[in-house]
Design an enzyme around this catalytic site. Structure first.
Site, short mmCIF file in Angstrom:
data_model
loop_
_atom_site.label_atom_id
_atom_site.label_comp_id
_atom_site.label_asym_id
_atom_site.label_seq_id
_atom_site.Cartn_x
_atom_site.Cartn_y
_atom_site.Cartn_z
NE ARG A 25 -0.05 1.18 -5.60
CZ ARG A 25 0.42 0.13 -4.98
NH1 ARG A 25 0.25 -0.25 -3.89
NH2 ARG A 25 1.04 -0.72 -5.91
CD GLU A 36 3.74 4.89 -0.17
OE1 GLU A 36 4.48 4.40 -0.78
OE2 GLU A 36 2.59 4.65 0.12
CG HIS A 72 3.78 0.86 0.28
ND1 HIS A 72 3.55 1.84 -0.66
CD2 HIS A 72 3.13 -0.35 0.09
CE1 HIS A 72 3.05 0.86 -1.67
NE2 HIS A 72 2.62 -0.24 -1.34
#
Ligand SMILES: NC(=O)c1ccc[n+]([C@@H]2O[C@H](COP(=O)([O-])OP(=O)(O)OC[C@H]3O[C@@H](n4cnc5c(N)ncnc54)[C@H](O)[C@@H]3O)[C@@H](O)[C@H]2O)c1
Length: 332
Positions: A239, A268, A286
């Site tokens: 992450r 993000e 991602h």
């Protein structure tokens, strides 16, 4: 009898839709953009179940407006978008999709690790620009992966798949985890448990596979990056906030480390312009689990959890079994 209502914040895949449509009155968000927060709060208000993505936060605010909700199923293994204690307080089952994306995500980490080491993005951009003058001896020489030392941070499902791949590349594998695994697992994956410091100091490639938790936020920061070899590379498919992105950009510019391959970002969908401007980084949006087979499996696992709960079965990948009835919780 009225069927339970499920809100699904994406069109999903046919296999998952079929499961839901047999049992539920379905409400899909099918717009191209993610469901706006206000719309999510409005639509979830009369629903019995929610199938959501990692981009949707299931927190106290959402749970407070959805009194009928019995399950929140995220189509992801990472569940930092779910406030699990809050779900438990509201007696809402929380589920994720572990186990079906390990290989695909490890493949992505491997892909971007090799790409940054062998300067794939730079090489391809040069060719596409039409200015490549032809082969030369010292052109675009990168770093080998085979035979080097791989440091795996977080030796869970995906971390172990990295170790499995490392064997094929004749690498030495070190790992660090909050919990040391059994010696049989260490032998199976030919991985040596070391302190985080030793992993930082000795690895040529460091790959992150921890969940996002208060203890892992900014695990990689100016201090930990400074301990890495100047020739080492950092790979992050966990992450974004596990890495302090500003500190990483500084370290890459200063030559503190050789390069980085990132699939996830601290803010993000924004990616720092500093990182985007650097040649010694590979950036992917991602796509860790993004194969059609794996994303389909993930959607099916999420749908299956919802169906199980309403059929009186234990949702197979429930995170808070304490919300279930004793009978349901006892099922394996
Ligand atoms: N890029 C992507 O698209 C993508 C895809 C899948 C998973 N992920 C991320 O990868 C993460 C890992 O997935 P997994 O299925 O392997 O999870 P997992 O739970 O099997 O493994 C995580 C490991 O991290 C360890 N850990 C936890 N806190 C730690 C700490 N402070 N220091 C060291 N180790 C610690 C745990 O003990 C566990 O062994 C997910 O939580 C998710 O956020 C990203």
């Amino acid at each position: 009898m009225a069927r339970p209502k499920v809100l699904v914040t994406h069109g999903l895949f046919e296999a998952a839709r079929n499961l839901l449509e047999k049992n539920f009155e379905t409400d899909y968000w099918t717009e191209h953009d993610h469901i706006p927060r206000e719309e999510l709060l409005k639509r979830v208000a009369d629903k019995d179940a929610l199938v959501c993505l990692l981009t949707e936060k299931v927190n106290e605010e959402l749970l407070a407006v959805a009194p009928r909700l019995r399950i929140a199923a995220t189509v992801s293994v990472g569940f930092d978008n779910l406030d699990v204690p809050a779900c438990t307080r509201h007696k809402v089952a929380a589920t994720n999709t572990p186990g079906v994306l390990d290989d695909t995500t490890a493949d992505t980490a491997w892909l971007i690790m090799m790409a940054v080491a062998r300067r794939l993005a730079e090489a391809e951009a040069w060719l596409r620009a039409g200015t490549w003058p032809g082969w030369d001896l010292d052109q675009l020489c990168g770093a080998d992966i085979w035979g080097k030392t791989l440091g795996i941070v977080g030796f869970g499902r995906i971390g172990r798949e990295m170790a499995r791949r490392a064997k094929g590349f004749r690498m030495r594998t070190l790992y660090h985890d909050a919990v040391r695994v059994a010696s049989e697992i260490e032998s199976k994956f030919a991985a040596e448990f070391v302190s985080f410091d030793r992993l930082l100091l000795e690895s040529d490639f460091i790959t992150l596979h921890v969940p996002l938790l208060p203890t892992t936020r900014h695990l990689m920061n100016a201090q930990t990056l400074a301990k890495m070899k100047r020739s080492a590379f950092l790979v992050n498919t966990s992450r974004g906030p596990v890495v302090d992105e500003a500190a990483l950009a500084e370290a890459l510019k200063a030559g503190t480390i050789a390069g980085a391959a990132l699939d996830v970002f601290e803010f993000e969908p924004n990616v720092s312009p500093e990182l985007r401007a650097l040649k010694n980084v590979v950036l992917t949006p991602h796509i860790g689990s993004a194969s059609i087979e794996t994303r389909t499996r993930m959607a099916v696992v999420a749908a299956d959890n919802v169906v199980a709960l309403f059929e009186g079965r234990r949702p197979p990948t429930i995170l808070n079994p304490e919300v279930l009835s004793t009978k349901q919780a006892a099922q394996s």
